[in-house]
Design a protein around this motif. Sequence first.
Motif, PDB file in Angstrom:
ATOM      1  N   GLN A 119       0.817  -1.225   0.000  1.00 28.56           N
ATOM      2  CA  GLN A 119       0.000   0.000   0.000  1.00 28.56           C
ATOM      3  C   GLN A 119       0.847   1.271   0.000  1.00 28.56           C
ATOM      4  N   TRP A 120       2.005   1.193   0.662  1.00 32.92           N
ATOM      5  CA  TRP A 120       2.794   2.414   0.842  1.00 32.92           C
ATOM      6  C   TRP A 120       3.449   2.903  -0.423  1.00 32.92           C
ATOM      7  N   ARG A 121       3.329   2.123  -1.540  1.00 33.11           N
ATOM      8  CA  ARG A 121       3.775   2.669  -2.831  1.00 33.11           C
ATOM      9  C   ARG A 121       2.794   3.717  -3.330  1.00 33.11           C
ATOM     10  N   PHE A 122       1.602   3.740  -2.735  1.00 34.41           N
ATOM     11  CA  PHE A 122       0.566   4.655  -3.187  1.00 34.41           C
ATOM     12  C   PHE A 122       0.511   5.862  -2.256  1.00 34.41           C
ATOM     13  N   PRO A 177      -0.455   5.628 -14.083  1.00 32.01           N
ATOM     14  CA  PRO A 177      -1.557   5.974 -13.185  1.00 32.01           C
ATOM     15  C   PRO A 177      -1.060   6.499 -11.838  1.00 32.01           C
ATOM     16  N   LEU A 178      -1.895   7.339 -11.218  1.00 32.62           N
ATOM     17  CA  LEU A 178      -1.617   7.835  -9.868  1.00 32.62           C
ATOM     18  C   LEU A 178      -2.581   7.103  -8.924  1.00 32.62           C
ATOM     19  N   SER A 179      -2.010   6.415  -7.934  1.00 32.20           N
ATOM     20  CA  SER A 179      -2.834   5.603  -7.038  1.00 32.20           C
ATOM     21  C   SER A 179      -2.723   6.117  -5.613  1.00 32.20           C
ATOM     22  N   GLY A 180      -3.836   6.075  -4.913  1.00 29.24           N
ATOM     23  CA  GLY A 180      -3.838   6.476  -3.506  1.00 29.24           C
ATOM     24  C   GLY A 180      -4.619   5.471  -2.684  1.00 29.24           C
ATOM     25  N   TRP A 181      -4.567   5.644  -1.356  1.00 31.07           N
ATOM     26  CA  TRP A 181      -5.283   4.679  -0.497  1.00 31.07           C
ATOM     27  C   TRP A 181      -5.664   5.318   0.817  1.00 31.07           C
ATOM     28  N   ALA A 182      -6.540   4.592   1.550  1.00 25.11           N
ATOM     29  CA  ALA A 182      -6.944   4.944   2.927  1.00 25.11           C
ATOM     30  C   ALA A 182      -7.852   6.170   3.019  1.00 25.11           C
ATOM     31  N   LEU A 183      -8.511   6.520   1.906  1.00 22.81           N
ATOM     32  CA  LEU A 183      -9.466   7.626   1.940  1.00 22.81           C
ATOM     33  C   LEU A 183     -10.644   7.240   2.847  1.00 22.81           C
ATOM     34  N   ILE A 200      -6.439   8.250 -12.348  1.00 15.73           N
ATOM     35  CA  ILE A 200      -6.225   8.348 -10.895  1.00 15.73           C
ATOM     36  C   ILE A 200      -7.237   7.458 -10.183  1.00 15.73           C
ATOM     37  N   GLY A 201      -6.774   6.702  -9.199  1.00 17.18           N
ATOM     38  CA  GLY A 201      -7.670   5.887  -8.388  1.00 17.18           C
ATOM     39  C   GLY A 201      -7.247   5.923  -6.932  1.00 17.18           C
ATOM     40  N   ILE A 202      -8.215   6.097  -6.036  1.00 16.37           N
ATOM     41  CA  ILE A 202      -7.923   6.146  -4.599  1.00 16.37           C
ATOM     42  C   ILE A 202      -8.783   5.098  -3.901  1.00 16.37           C
ATOM     43  N   MET A 203      -8.129   4.159  -3.227  1.00 16.77           N
ATOM     44  CA  MET A 203      -8.856   3.142  -2.460  1.00 16.77           C
ATOM     45  C   MET A 203      -9.285   3.721  -1.116  1.00 16.77           C
ATOM     46  N   HIS A 204     -10.524   3.398  -0.687  1.00 13.46           N
ATOM     47  CA  HIS A 204     -10.967   3.852   0.629  1.00 13.46           C
ATOM     48  C   HIS A 204     -10.340   3.005   1.742  1.00 13.46           C
ATOM     49  N   ALA A 205     -10.386   3.538   2.962  1.00 17.15           N
ATOM     50  CA  ALA A 205      -9.811   2.835   4.112  1.00 17.15           C
ATOM     51  C   ALA A 205     -10.436   1.450   4.285  1.00 17.15           C
ATOM     52  N   TYR A 238      -0.745   8.190   0.466  1.00 17.17           N
ATOM     53  CA  TYR A 238      -1.578   8.023   1.653  1.00 17.17           C
ATOM     54  C   TYR A 238      -2.595   9.162   1.746  1.00 17.17           C
ATOM     55  N   CYS A 239      -3.877   8.822   1.761  1.00 15.66           N
ATOM     56  CA  CYS A 239      -4.946   9.830   1.773  1.00 15.66           C
ATOM     57  C   CYS A 239      -5.811   9.723   3.019  1.00 15.66           C
ATOM     58  N   GLY A 240      -5.336   9.080   4.073  1.00 16.47           N
ATOM     59  CA  GLY A 240      -6.153   8.839   5.260  1.00 16.47           C
ATOM     60  C   GLY A 240      -6.374  10.077   6.111  1.00 16.47           C
ATOM     61  N   PHE A 241      -7.355   9.963   7.002  1.00 16.26           N
ATOM     62  CA  PHE A 241      -7.743  11.080   7.866  1.00 16.26           C
ATOM     63  C   PHE A 241      -6.834  11.166   9.091  1.00 16.26           C
ATOM     64  N   HIS A 242      -6.323  10.004   9.532  1.00 16.84           N
ATOM     65  CA  HIS A 242      -5.476   9.960  10.730  1.00 16.84           C
ATOM     66  C   HIS A 242      -4.005   9.894  10.340  1.00 16.84           C
ATOM     67  N   ASP A 243      -3.153  10.434  11.186  1.00 18.19           N
ATOM     68  CA  ASP A 243      -1.709  10.317  10.947  1.00 18.19           C
ATOM     69  C   ASP A 243      -1.329   8.837  10.879  1.00 18.19           C
ATOM     70  N   ARG A 244      -0.398   8.487  10.007  1.00 21.94           N
ATOM     71  CA  ARG A 244       0.001   7.076   9.896  1.00 21.94           C
ATOM     72  C   ARG A 244       1.446   7.023   9.448  1.00 21.94           C
ATOM     73  N   SER A 245       2.214   6.073  10.058  1.00 19.52           N
ATOM     74  CA  SER A 245       3.629   6.034   9.711  1.00 19.52           C
ATOM     75  C   SER A 245       3.905   4.887   8.762  1.00 19.52           C
ATOM     76  N   ASP A 246       4.810   5.120   7.816  1.00 12.60           N
ATOM     77  CA  ASP A 246       5.095   4.157   6.755  1.00 12.60           C
ATOM     78  C   ASP A 246       6.265   3.253   7.160  1.00 12.60           C
ATOM     79  N   PRO A 247       6.588   2.256   6.330  1.00  9.34           N
ATOM     80  CA  PRO A 247       7.662   1.322   6.707  1.00  9.34           C
ATOM     81  C   PRO A 247       9.015   2.005   6.893  1.00  9.34           C
ATOM     82  N   ASP A 248       9.202   3.213   6.319  1.00 13.97           N
ATOM     83  CA  ASP A 248      10.462   3.934   6.498  1.00 13.97           C
ATOM     84  C   ASP A 248      10.448   4.803   7.742  1.00 13.97           C
ATOM     85  N   GLY A 249       9.329   4.773   8.452  1.00 12.96           N
ATOM     86  CA  GLY A 249       9.267   5.536   9.688  1.00 12.96           C
ATOM     87  C   GLY A 249       8.761   6.949   9.512  1.00 12.96           C
TER      88      GLY A 249
END
Lengths: 318, 546
Positions: free
Chosen positions: B73-76, B118-124, B148-153, B78-89
């Motif tokens: 997922q982290w290649r896309f 394509p531009l991909s996002g996630w966690a909307l 463009i495509g954004i996956m919801h949470a 991040y469009c989430g509402f809450h703060d979130r940390s990725d595998p790189d910290g």
Amino acid sequence: MAAVAQLPVTVLGGYLGAGKTTLVNHLLRHAGGRRIAVAVNDFGALPIDKDLIEGAEGNVLTLSGGCICCTFGSDLVAGLMELAARADTIDHVVIEASGVALPGAIGQSLSLVAGLVLDAVVVVVDAETVQERAADLYMSDTITRQLADADLLIVNKIDLVAADTVGRLEAWLAQRAPTARLIRAEMSAVATDVVLGYSGPRALDGKTPPQPLHSTAAYDTVSIAFAERVDALRLAKGLADPALGLVRAKGFVHDAVRGWLTVNVVGKRYSLAPMPDAAARAGRLVCIAHGRPIDRSALANVLKLAAVDKVLEVIPCP
Amino acid sequence: MTVTIFEASKIITMNPARPVATHVAVRDGRILGAGSLTELAGWGTHTLDRRFQDKILMPGLVEGHSHVSEGVQWRFVYCGFHDRSDPDGKTWPGLRSVDAVVARLSAAERAMTEPLQPLSGWALDPIYFDNRRVTRHDLDRVSKERPIGIMHASGHIMNVNSKALELAQMLRPGIDHPGVPLGDDGLPTGEMKGPDAMTPLGRHVGLDRGLLASDEPGLRAFARLCVRKGVTTAADLANLLPDAAVAMMARVGAEPMFPARIVSLRVLRGIGPQEAIDHAIALKKQSTDRMRFGAVKIVVDGSIQGFSARLRWPGYYNGAPAGLWYVTPEQLAETLERALEAGVQIHTHTNGDEATELVLDVLEAALRKHPSSDHRFTLQHCQLANAAQFRRMKSLGMCVNLFPNHHFYWGDEHYRLTVGPERAERMNACATALATGVPLAIHSDAPVTPLGPLFTAWCAVNRMTSSGRVLGEAECISVEDALRTITLGAAYTLKLDSEIGSIEVGKRADFAVLEDDPTTIGGDRLRDVRVWGTVQGGRVFAADTI
Ligand SMILES: [Zn+2]
């Protein structure tokens, strides 16, 4: 947008053990020259008789007569997109839905894939057990929703039901499947032309006149040609009227306003669509009834009400 | 045979005979013992490693239900509402409005060089935007040329722009599907609900479901995320496990610096019961220390927020129909019977209480045919079970893995819309499970919610929604119980409790290395416990440098 030929899709629903798989094999054995693609959930319990299988390639089995069978796993739409891409080698798609699937929802998914069109939702029930299933604590609402989705309801294993209770069973089913025509069957033996309608070599292309089907004791067909322009909507509604009792009607007509249209009636559902190749000189219709003869005068009346007052020839079946 | 003795400011062992210690001795990746330096010196020549002398050690955390696709997922974007940390910290701040989402996507778009990529996002999660739906016109502001495509949470809905619809041949009138809302112009709005509606778009927006199964870099990224969260063993709950994927997992898992143990379950999909059991048995033989196979997952129903979970009477609070079955009772019965006969463990996804009831009924009958004393069949999610159902789980020898993260992310929606106040307060009844004696795990279902057992433990202790409502105080559990649940509890449901889950002699040297003491920081601050990294099989992994 230009009208393009669309691949007809039949959704086959019904609970486990109703006879869907037997019906699929029956259709493959009596394909009438159609190249049928059967799409199934999984190969877990292989739905195809072994003697029909000619080879396998990935998730596709090649079958005799140019037919194929493929699995879509959990991704129905991806499977359908693959089939749409093969449309030039297929005449008709039959989706065998899982026992808990809602066939109407699968039918709706077809509109997501360009090039596919729903022909009919066919639901098979086991005449002997369907009422018991419908009372099951867990499956009741699923069975009820499956019945409600049906355009054609095949009341299978009718031979296992006492003759004096068939009427009551059919009344019970008719109440739960208000949009369906009921077809009695034993061992899922229903004519392919009734289940799949006109596709493949029988497809109505607007040039060759529709071939009258073989009538049997079980079903009756009437083929009609006419010159007049019609009110296609009124015609389709008339053909779908339960009082007329048709299982199917299909053809092409010259609508007074919208030009050449194809008419497709399955049970009580009808659809009109622009004709891909409007080269016809006369309107054509083929009608099928099952389990009773077609009332010719009632049919003539429907045609008349749709402003078809000059019927050129009515070709009843031999 | 070198012995390393780690010294820590405190070691929380989960071993009731020695609940705390200051030192732990490790040899060959396994624990020789926990105790005082004097006691452990008896094991012979050793190296004293004092780098954790101001840290807290506890057993490596066990995530009992996640998906390694979180690493992909982290290649896309991040469009989430809450703060979130990725595998790189790196912590990605939450986005609080549609405009903020558009701005982050636009920045990512400007950095792209390939014009058609394509531009991909996630966690909307538009629930938090006062339910203002996102449309293709919003995403067209980012680009009209690039799909463009954004996956919801939830993973159940996707938003796309006009270009993506055009490429998928879906920018046309005449689409009639409940998952495709149409605008006043008769064209799709760009919100695609459910797997059927998403599939035609996936390949055009880089969110193909095939791609979302994990690949090599995804697996490594997932394992790095585990280190950041103190996790040393994580279950990957639904994998098709084709031969190529199994070979890849074995290869990556054997890399000397691969920092986690993955337990991957074969999902019953595309094959029948017998084939699934046979596949699981064959897979089990291919297990390695860090890649474990051999159990089967069955999805019985859908999700509560998608109104596809099977609910018993009185059904959904808003009157929606009772949900969907994804398996017939006959298929379920056949699979459970064959599994009991062959000794294969089954995990069943049941969100709704009717789906849970069906599994209880079917297992009860199957056990009469094949009595089994330690099957540990586990109900996954099992969010709506009531007390009577927990009593049946206990009688039948079942485990349960509950989903308290739901309270934080969707608890307000459950209260208001899906199941109503009473059942929302009873959902994920951790206290009832413990009081009844049902072996309990709790999970994140990452990437559905973020991986992080300490956060999940916080959810189980506090049951707080994102608006601050406490959902069912009676089902809150103690910090002590929560910590045992995210170690030994989860290990038990994976049949790994003899190897991991506590710090005691004979077990794997798997530790979570913490900056703060979770037993003293206070239940309300459990999610704030800082993770330094992990020790996995005796190998030290610092989150900072992973
Ligand atoms: Zn999951």
